[in-house]
Design an enzyme around this catalytic site. Sequence first.
Site, mmCIF file in Angstrom:
data_model
loop_
_atom_site.group_PDB
_atom_site.id
_atom_site.type_symbol
_atom_site.label_atom_id
_atom_site.label_comp_id
_atom_site.label_asym_id
_atom_site.label_seq_id
_atom_site.Cartn_x
_atom_site.Cartn_y
_atom_site.Cartn_z
ATOM 1 N N ARG A 1 -21.678 -10.255 -7.119
ATOM 2 C CA ARG A 1 -21.589 -11.498 -7.869
ATOM 3 C C ARG A 1 -20.977 -11.208 -9.243
ATOM 4 O O ARG A 1 -21.153 -10.111 -9.792
ATOM 5 C CB ARG A 1 -22.969 -12.135 -8.088
ATOM 6 N N THR B 1 -32.130 -15.253 -15.963
ATOM 7 C CA THR B 1 -32.927 -16.198 -15.167
ATOM 8 C C THR B 1 -33.806 -17.063 -16.056
ATOM 9 O O THR B 1 -33.901 -18.281 -15.867
ATOM 10 C CB THR B 1 -33.789 -15.440 -14.145
#
Length: 563
Positions: free
Chosen positions: A337, A373
């Site tokens: 990613r 996150t």
Amino acid sequence: MHRLISLRSKSNSLKSLFNPLKSPQKHSISADGRFSSEAQRESIEYDVVIVGAGPAGLSAAIRLKQLCSEKDVDLSVCVVEKGPEVGAHILSGNVFEPRALDELLPRWKEEEAPVNVPVSSDKFWFLTKDRAFSLPCPFDNKGNYVISLSQLVRWMGIKAEEFGVEIYPGFAASEILYDANDSVVGIGTNDMGIAKDGSKKDTFQRGVELKGRVTLLAEGCRGSLSEKLVKKYKLREKGHAQHQTYALGIKEVWEIDESKHKPGAVLHTLGWPLDQKTYGGSFLYHMKDRQLSIGLVVALNYHNPYLNPYEEFQKFKHHPAIRPLLEGGTVIQYGARTLNEGGIQSIPYPVFPGGAIIGCSAGFLNVPKIKGTHTAMKSGMLAAEAAFGSLREGTSLESYWETLRSSWIWDELHRARNYRPAFEYGIIPGMAFSSLEHYILKGRSPFTLKHGKPDHEATNTARLHSPIEYPKPDGVLSFDVPTSLHRSNTNHNHDQPAHLRLKDPKIPETINLPEYAGPESRYCPARVYEYVSDENNQLKLHINAQNCLHCKACDIKDPKSKH
């Protein structure tokens, strides 16, 4: 168990709308997202439509429903997710800071969130080819957890459904819908049942309009719809933001020998195998059940077109300090990613007419912490509060930008703003400045460094470098790309239109190959791009779209941005 099943099968209710015998709704949308009188398609209306069932999108959905409960009102909230199930497109292995989760769901421990392996040790090494030098650890992971992010997202999906959120996995948002005033009014999903040549198969089904009074985009790093809106509404200029800069993270999950497994152990490294001018580093996280997440992050502003991030990662695993940990183990997952590394300098104005951009689509990663996150979740929560206010209390959605700038996200990213651009000058100068910033100035520098060239412009021509000879994989610690792709669970239907298109088909053979030695054959971690000889023995670019991991590296790193 039935709740997990519901997340996988909920899309059946959306699929039921693909019924040619049903009467069409009165609205229809043209290919560019405008209202038209062409063939109509089904439409579902919600108060809020959220694109992406990751940490940001699900946090926004949960917070919206919490506010509905607190204020005794009802808003319909829909989350559409391109993965076949919630969490399917998220790689396992994450050091998680629970700050935002504490705010969103304070009883997460009692409610059995899969956050239960506290960080037990935290090490930082500088690697040379044969040695590892221990350095003071700057990450401060006390109170954090080593988790499987995909498991956490699945759990959050369950909680969202319990609050009344409708989640539809397996449907990719392919276009933005606009009204006559050029405001966003929702998204359209892909048509299904189209053959590779563009013809309609017997299974053809028209896409669906998901229309929302507010649309929140939580697509993750380099989201395609988000990027379109950033350009359309000039959000980067409006927010006085620099260009975004990125890194490519390549990761494997291993199952290792129990005697070597230390749950909660965390290791980060800088240095080898990357050269002194290339920013990046590795991570190793000991999760539960003898699992180890290991990866290499390479900044995409590297100069050498011969550099191959995938091969650098394979080489890294053979380092004398790393190899013994993996020997005797088994790889169970592979993926890649891209990551936003621009920090506060690169965050665009996140509000557009009809909605907002949240999470990694906007770029809230804290680079020195290597964590995003918690900031993504908080941004979703703040956007939810702004959306609720605009729908029920008459306030402006632009309050999201105001609360974002006064939140702990902004304070945290402001203190971290100079770490990444400091490495424009090389690894050693970057480490020296970062130490000064971390230990002495503590993020309170009187200046803000700027980023260098955009990543695609940073690539040098091939004549300035020599080809890099990488060792052949041994099939034990290092592997070829086809073997890794098998572990990625990549599953593309071969008989469907390619999702990768060239803006100018002439560029690969006229510019990329002669000037840059075909870098797309190396920066892609899935061998999507290959130069093969045609019948005249001339090299032509061949695209293996079925290999694609959706990492977005090609959209970022190509010297002429051809994708």
